[in-house]
Design an enzyme around this catalytic site. Structure first.
Site, mmCIF file in Angstrom:
data_model
loop_
_atom_site.group_PDB
_atom_site.id
_atom_site.type_symbol
_atom_site.label_atom_id
_atom_site.label_comp_id
_atom_site.label_asym_id
_atom_site.label_seq_id
_atom_site.Cartn_x
_atom_site.Cartn_y
_atom_site.Cartn_z
ATOM 1 N NE ARG A 216 35.658 1.122 2.025
ATOM 2 C CZ ARG A 216 36.006 0.176 1.182
ATOM 3 N NH1 ARG A 216 35.135 -0.317 0.334
ATOM 4 N NH2 ARG A 216 37.232 -0.290 1.166
ATOM 5 N NE ARG B 180 17.110 11.893 5.974
ATOM 6 C CZ ARG B 180 17.004 13.002 6.684
ATOM 7 N NH1 ARG B 180 18.070 13.610 7.141
ATOM 8 N NH2 ARG B 180 15.829 13.523 6.923
ATOM 9 C CG LEU C 30 22.242 7.736 13.405
ATOM 10 C CD1 LEU C 30 23.699 7.933 13.031
ATOM 11 C CD2 LEU C 30 22.095 7.441 14.890
ATOM 12 N NE ARG D 68 24.443 13.482 8.547
ATOM 13 C CZ ARG D 68 23.229 13.899 8.255
ATOM 14 N NH1 ARG D 68 22.841 15.109 8.583
ATOM 15 N NH2 ARG D 68 22.392 13.106 7.604
ATOM 16 C CD GLN E 107 14.878 5.895 16.887
ATOM 17 O OE1 GLN E 107 14.730 5.581 15.721
ATOM 18 N NE2 GLN E 107 14.858 7.145 17.290
ATOM 19 C CG ASN F 296 31.654 -0.624 6.974
ATOM 20 O OD1 ASN F 296 31.770 0.578 6.783
ATOM 21 N ND2 ASN F 296 31.242 -1.442 6.020
ATOM 22 C CD GLN G 236 8.113 8.347 19.888
ATOM 23 O OE1 GLN G 236 7.448 8.403 18.862
ATOM 24 N NE2 GLN G 236 8.681 9.413 20.421
ATOM 25 N NE ARG G 237 3.564 -0.751 17.396
ATOM 26 C CZ ARG G 237 3.421 -1.999 16.984
ATOM 27 N NH1 ARG G 237 4.408 -2.608 16.352
ATOM 28 N NH2 ARG G 237 2.292 -2.651 17.191
#
Length: 197
Positions: A127, A43, A41, A136, A51, A125, A54-55
């Site tokens: 576009r 990319r 995603l 996808r 997101q 956006n 995990q830290r």
């Protein structure tokens, strides 16, 4: 996997469709996708992503995504029959043991698999959403991100059907499969699916 449309920023201005597409933004919350899926995603640019960390978030008893292809499959390791779930449980125990030994969560997480479930909020956006969905929702896309993209498209068709009713995989949008020799060979079936979506 949960896909929620959190917000739609649709400016009330009168300019041509191709120009307005740059200024309409949609924000989604996706919960319960794998880290492998989230890596695909992010990319997609231009977009903004937040997101789950995990830290800082403890991954004790971490939730994970299990591909259908591993269901009822076992491997033999050191003369033991091991399932995908066994591997996830083992990795969770290793993670927890490192944390209990004083290893910071940000370092202990290095043993965690791509299967770890995550939560991500992102804004794109129109576009970029069209480009994302064209790639996808294709049958050749990886199954998890394809499932997510189809759920997103359903929400977008409800929110803004005048733009998204004709959006889907390349073969649906153009009538020609862009995959060439790598085509899934099911264009009529795919087109029919997205016409009824």
């Amino acid at each position: 996997m949960k896909v929620i449309l959190l917000d739609a920023n649709i400016p009330d201005i009168s300019i041509e469709k191709k120009e307005i597409e740059k200024h309409i933004f949609f924000t989604f919350l996706v919960d319960g996708i794998s880290r492998a899926c989230s890596h695909q995603l992010v990319r997609h640019r231009p977009a903004s992503y937040s997101q789950q960390s995990q830290r800082y978030v403890s991954m004790k008893d971490f939730p994970y995504v299990k591909p259908g292809s591993v269901k009822d499959k076992f491997i033999l390791f050191e003369n033991k029959k091991i399932s995908f779930d066994d591997v996830m449980s083992f990795l969770g125990d290793v993670y927890e043991s490192f944390v209990e030994k004083g290893v910071p969560k940000e370092d202990a997480r290095f043993v965690l698999p791509n299967a770890c479930a995550t939560r991500i909020v992102f804004t794109m956006n129109v576009r970029e959403l069209i480009h994302f969905l064209k790639l996808r929702t294709c049958n050749r896309a990886q199954w998890e991100i394809r499932e997510m993209a189809i759920k997103m498209l359903k929400l977008l068709r409800t929110e803004m059907s005048e733009i998204f009713s004709q959006v889907g995989p390349g073969c649906f949008m153009t009538g020609v499969c862009p995959e060439g020799e790598k085509t899934c060979g099911k264009q009529a079936e795919v087109v029919s699916f997205f016409e009824k979506l």
